[in-house]
Design a protein around this motif. Structure first.
Motif, PDB file in Angstrom:
ATOM      1  N   TRP A  80       0.831  -1.209   0.000  1.00 36.40           N
ATOM      2  CA  TRP A  80       0.000   0.000   0.000  1.00 36.40           C
ATOM      3  C   TRP A  80       0.868   1.264   0.000  1.00 36.40           C
ATOM      4  CZ3 TRP A  80      -1.196   3.307   4.438  1.00 36.40           C
ATOM      5  CH2 TRP A  80      -2.177   4.279   4.145  1.00 36.40           C
ATOM      6  N   LEU A  81       1.880   1.285   0.846  1.00 36.71           N
ATOM      7  CA  LEU A  81       2.765   2.444   0.892  1.00 36.71           C
ATOM      8  C   LEU A  81       3.569   2.580  -0.398  1.00 36.71           C
ATOM      9  CD1 LEU A  81       4.063   2.127   4.554  1.00 36.71           C
ATOM     10  CD2 LEU A  81       2.531   3.896   3.674  1.00 36.71           C
ATOM     11  N   GLY A  82       3.926   1.439  -0.997  1.00 39.42           N
ATOM     12  CA  GLY A  82       4.644   1.481  -2.257  1.00 39.42           C
ATOM     13  C   GLY A  82       3.821   2.120  -3.359  1.00 39.42           C
ATOM     14  N   ARG A  83       2.537   1.821  -3.385  1.00 34.31           N
ATOM     15  CA  ARG A  83       1.670   2.432  -4.399  1.00 34.31           C
ATOM     16  C   ARG A  83       1.521   3.936  -4.147  1.00 34.31           C
ATOM     17  NH1 ARG A  83      -1.109  -1.370  -7.622  1.00 34.31           N
ATOM     18  NH2 ARG A  83      -2.675   0.170  -8.200  1.00 34.31           N
ATOM     19  N   ILE A  84       1.524   4.335  -2.885  1.00 36.97           N
ATOM     20  CA  ILE A  84       1.476   5.767  -2.573  1.00 36.97           C
ATOM     21  C   ILE A  84       2.752   6.450  -3.071  1.00 36.97           C
ATOM     22  CG2 ILE A  84       1.535   7.455  -0.688  1.00 36.97           C
ATOM     23  CD1 ILE A  84      -0.317   5.616   0.888  1.00 36.97           C
TER      24      ILE A  84
ATOM     25  N   SER B 231       8.287  10.123  -9.641  1.00 36.20           N
ATOM     26  CA  SER B 231       8.766   8.964  -8.884  1.00 36.20           C
ATOM     27  C   SER B 231       9.491   7.964  -9.785  1.00 36.20           C
ATOM     28  CB  SER B 231       7.599   8.262  -8.177  1.00 36.20           C
ATOM     29  OG  SER B 231       6.785   7.557  -9.113  1.00 36.20           O
ATOM     30  N   GLY B 232       9.111   7.939 -11.068  1.00 34.02           N
ATOM     31  CA  GLY B 232       9.709   6.974 -11.984  1.00 34.02           C
ATOM     32  C   GLY B 232       9.086   5.601 -11.890  1.00 34.02           C
ATOM     33  N   TRP B 233       8.020   5.481 -11.097  1.00 39.08           N
ATOM     34  CA  TRP B 233       7.361   4.197 -10.903  1.00 39.08           C
ATOM     35  C   TRP B 233       5.871   4.326 -11.225  1.00 39.08           C
ATOM     36  CZ3 TRP B 233       9.770  -0.320  -8.949  1.00 39.08           C
ATOM     37  CH2 TRP B 233      11.116  -0.145  -8.579  1.00 39.08           C
ATOM     38  N   LYS B 234       5.266   3.209 -11.624  1.00 40.50           N
ATOM     39  CA  LYS B 234       3.830   3.132 -11.816  1.00 40.50           C
ATOM     40  C   LYS B 234       3.238   2.265 -10.700  1.00 40.50           C
ATOM     41  CE  LYS B 234       4.168   3.484 -16.850  1.00 40.50           C
ATOM     42  NZ  LYS B 234       3.882   2.816 -18.143  1.00 40.50           N
ATOM     43  N   PRO B 235       2.061   2.632 -10.188  1.00 43.02           N
ATOM     44  CA  PRO B 235       1.482   1.854  -9.087  1.00 43.02           C
ATOM     45  C   PRO B 235       1.375   0.358  -9.373  1.00 43.02           C
ATOM     46  CG  PRO B 235       0.282   3.903  -9.357  1.00 43.02           C
ATOM     47  CD  PRO B 235       1.253   3.824 -10.507  1.00 43.02           C
ATOM     48  N   GLU B 236       1.055  -0.003 -10.615  1.00 43.55           N
ATOM     49  CA  GLU B 236       0.890  -1.431 -10.922  1.00 43.55           C
ATOM     50  C   GLU B 236       2.218  -2.192 -10.882  1.00 43.55           C
ATOM     51  OE1 GLU B 236       0.634   0.951 -14.834  1.00 43.55           O
ATOM     52  OE2 GLU B 236      -0.136   1.085 -12.779  1.00 43.55           O
TER      53      GLU B 236
ATOM     54  N   ASP C  58      16.507   2.143  -3.051  1.00 49.11           N
ATOM     55  CA  ASP C  58      16.096   3.437  -2.492  1.00 49.11           C
ATOM     56  C   ASP C  58      14.576   3.554  -2.440  1.00 49.11           C
ATOM     57  OD1 ASP C  58      18.708   4.233  -2.170  1.00 49.11           O
ATOM     58  OD2 ASP C  58      18.740   5.596  -3.883  1.00 49.11           O
ATOM     59  N   PHE C  59      13.906   2.941  -3.392  1.00 47.27           N
ATOM     60  CA  PHE C  59      12.446   3.018  -3.416  1.00 47.27           C
ATOM     61  C   PHE C  59      11.819   2.154  -2.322  1.00 47.27           C
ATOM     62  CE2 PHE C  59       8.249   1.594  -4.781  1.00 47.27           C
ATOM     63  CZ  PHE C  59       7.641   2.808  -5.083  1.00 47.27           C
ATOM     64  N   ILE C  60      12.329   0.951  -2.119  1.00 48.39           N
ATOM     65  CA  ILE C  60      11.672   0.042  -1.171  1.00 48.39           C
ATOM     66  C   ILE C  60      12.107   0.262   0.277  1.00 48.39           C
ATOM     67  CG2 ILE C  60      11.420  -1.739  -2.941  1.00 48.39           C
ATOM     68  CD1 ILE C  60      13.625  -3.305  -1.340  1.00 48.39           C
ATOM     69  N   ALA C  61      13.252   0.921   0.500  1.00 45.22           N
ATOM     70  CA  ALA C  61      13.775   1.063   1.866  1.00 45.22           C
ATOM     71  C   ALA C  61      12.748   1.626   2.848  1.00 45.22           C
ATOM     72  CB  ALA C  61      15.038   1.915   1.858  1.00 45.22           C
ATOM     73  N   PRO C  62      11.994   2.692   2.514  1.00 45.90           N
ATOM     74  CA  PRO C  62      11.029   3.224   3.486  1.00 45.90           C
ATOM     75  C   PRO C  62       9.827   2.315   3.730  1.00 45.90           C
ATOM     76  CG  PRO C  62      11.618   4.882   1.827  1.00 45.90           C
ATOM     77  CD  PRO C  62      12.100   3.569   1.326  1.00 45.90           C
ATOM     78  N   LEU C  63       9.659   1.276   2.914  1.00 50.05           N
ATOM     79  CA  LEU C  63       8.523   0.372   3.067  1.00 50.05           C
ATOM     80  C   LEU C  63       8.826  -0.766   4.046  1.00 50.05           C
ATOM     81  CD1 LEU C  63       7.705  -0.055  -0.747  1.00 50.05           C
ATOM     82  CD2 LEU C  63       7.148   1.877   0.761  1.00 50.05           C
ATOM     83  N   ILE C  64      10.088  -1.069   4.228  1.00 48.97           N
ATOM     84  CA  ILE C  64      10.478  -2.242   5.000  1.00 48.97           C
ATOM     85  C   ILE C  64      10.165  -2.136   6.493  1.00 48.97           C
ATOM     86  CG2 ILE C  64      12.484  -3.628   5.703  1.00 48.97           C
ATOM     87  CD1 ILE C  64      13.634  -3.171   2.924  1.00 48.97           C
ATOM     88  N   PRO C  65      10.294  -0.953   7.145  1.00 44.47           N
ATOM     89  CA  PRO C  65       9.995  -0.893   8.579  1.00 44.47           C
ATOM     90  C   PRO C  65       8.584  -1.348   8.957  1.00 44.47           C
ATOM     91  CG  PRO C  65      11.226   1.050   7.931  1.00 44.47           C
ATOM     92  CD  PRO C  65      10.882   0.320   6.666  1.00 44.47           C
ATOM     93  N   VAL C  66       7.642  -1.238   8.043  1.00 47.84           N
ATOM     94  CA  VAL C  66       6.286  -1.721   8.343  1.00 47.84           C
ATOM     95  C   VAL C  66       6.322  -3.219   8.617  1.00 47.84           C
ATOM     96  CG1 VAL C  66       3.942  -1.970   7.460  1.00 47.84           C
ATOM     97  CG2 VAL C  66       5.248   0.081   6.925  1.00 47.84           C
ATOM     98  N   GLY C  67       7.028  -3.956   7.767  1.00 48.57           N
ATOM     99  CA  GLY C  67       7.154  -5.390   7.981  1.00 48.57           C
ATOM    100  C   GLY C  67       7.976  -5.731   9.208  1.00 48.57           C
ATOM    101  N   LEU C  68       9.018  -4.941   9.460  1.00 49.53           N
ATOM    102  CA  LEU C  68       9.831  -5.184  10.657  1.00 49.53           C
ATOM    103  C   LEU C  68       9.013  -5.011  11.928  1.00 49.53           C
ATOM    104  CD1 LEU C  68      13.175  -3.356   9.752  1.00 49.53           C
ATOM    105  CD2 LEU C  68      12.761  -5.814   9.852  1.00 49.53           C
ATOM    106  N   GLY C  69       8.230  -3.920  11.974  1.00 49.17           N
ATOM    107  CA  GLY C  69       7.404  -3.685  13.150  1.00 49.17           C
ATOM    108  C   GLY C  69       6.388  -4.789  13.354  1.00 49.17           C
ATOM    109  N   ALA C  70       5.755  -5.227  12.257  1.00 48.68           N
ATOM    110  CA  ALA C  70       4.770  -6.308  12.357  1.00 48.68           C
ATOM    111  C   ALA C  70       5.435  -7.601  12.816  1.00 48.68           C
ATOM    112  CB  ALA C  70       4.084  -6.508  11.006  1.00 48.68           C
TER     113      ALA C  70
END
Length: 261
Positions: free
Chosen positions: A35-39, A46-51, A125-137
């Motif tokens: 979800w955060l990645g799509r945001i 961003s250089g990325w597409k949500p899909e 660099d794109f995925i790094a901010p998404l990983i703490p969600v999984g770490l916390g869970a």
């Protein structure tokens, strides 16, 4: 002192099928990261597409699960693996290594980058901010399992886990410390840092520095894995040894990123 709430590690039973909270926490981590990645992908330039996040999540999941499990059995339980080879598949019992999962994700991201024609650090660099969600869970899953508790303490929030291995003494709830640092604080730092345009490698470098420092610090109040104990000097743990190269590499990446710019 606080009594551990004795949470049932099984979230749902459907006949012979048991769904464990530990697995549910991983699912929450993956969904939250997606979800955060799509945001992030919807941001201008961003250089990325949500899909594209769907494929990225698939590669990440493979890296986390395979790397995390293999890392644990090789870093923390190799002797047990030799005598019980089937233990490598018992992921519902816990036993996932962040450092192994990180290596698995790095390999997966290298494959993904090559497949999509991106540079390695564009992906990390794109995925790094998404990983703490999984770490916390994942750390909350450790808490529900009543594992990875801390050392004895006389602090007011010391927790009695009522486990024969832990004894009926108050201990640091180190799983909750890790949830707070590796999950909440870590996410806020990386999310806001990555909100501005940063040179390649900068976000990845900050990720390595922050996680390495947080994990190194938590190890001082966390009981080491019993099969390993302290490796040297009466206080150095495997978690600290594996975190130190992360800190050094992170400083190097961050410095190099801004020096190049």
């Amino acid at each position: 002192m606080i009594n551990y709430p004795n949470i049932d590690p099984v979230a749902l039973s459907l006949g012979p099928i048991k769904i464990h909270w530990y697995g549910v926490m991983y699912l929450i981590g993956f969904i939250g990261g997606w979800w955060l990645g799509r945001i992030r992908a919807q941001r201008p330039l961003s250089g990325w597409k949500p899909e594209q996040i769907d494929d990225l999540l698939f590669y990440c999941a493979l890296g986390v699960v395979l790397g995390g499990r293999l890392g644990y059995v090789f870093f923390y339980g190799f002797d047990y693996l030799i005598t019980n080879p089937g233990s490598i598949f018992k992921v519902w019992q816990g036993g996932m290594s962040f450092h192994g999962g990180l290596l698995g994700v790095l390999i997966a991201m290298g494959i993904y980058a090559r497949k999509t024609g991106r540079s390695f650090f564009q992906v990390t660099d794109f995925i790094a901010p998404l990983i703490p969600v999984g770490l916390g869970a994942g750390r909350m899953g450790n808490f529900i399992n009543g594992e990875l508790w801390g050392k004895a303490t006389d602090l007011p929030w010391g927790m009695i886990f009522h486990d024969p291995r832990a004894g009926d003494i108050p201990r640091h709830p180190s799983q909750l410390y890790e949830f707070a640092l590796e999950g909440v604080v870590f996410f806020l730092i990386l999310w806001f840092f990555s909100n501005r345009n940063r040179p390649p490698m900068a976000v990845s470098g900050l990720f390595l520095i922050c996680y390495g420092l947080f994990r190194f610090a938590i190890e001082f109040v966390r009981v080491p894995d019993p099969q390993l104990g302290y490796l040297t000097l009466g206080w150095v743990t495997m978690g600290q040894i594996l975190s130190l190269p992360m800190i050094i590499a992170g400083i190097g990446f961050l410095g190099w990123a801004y020096w190049k710019r």
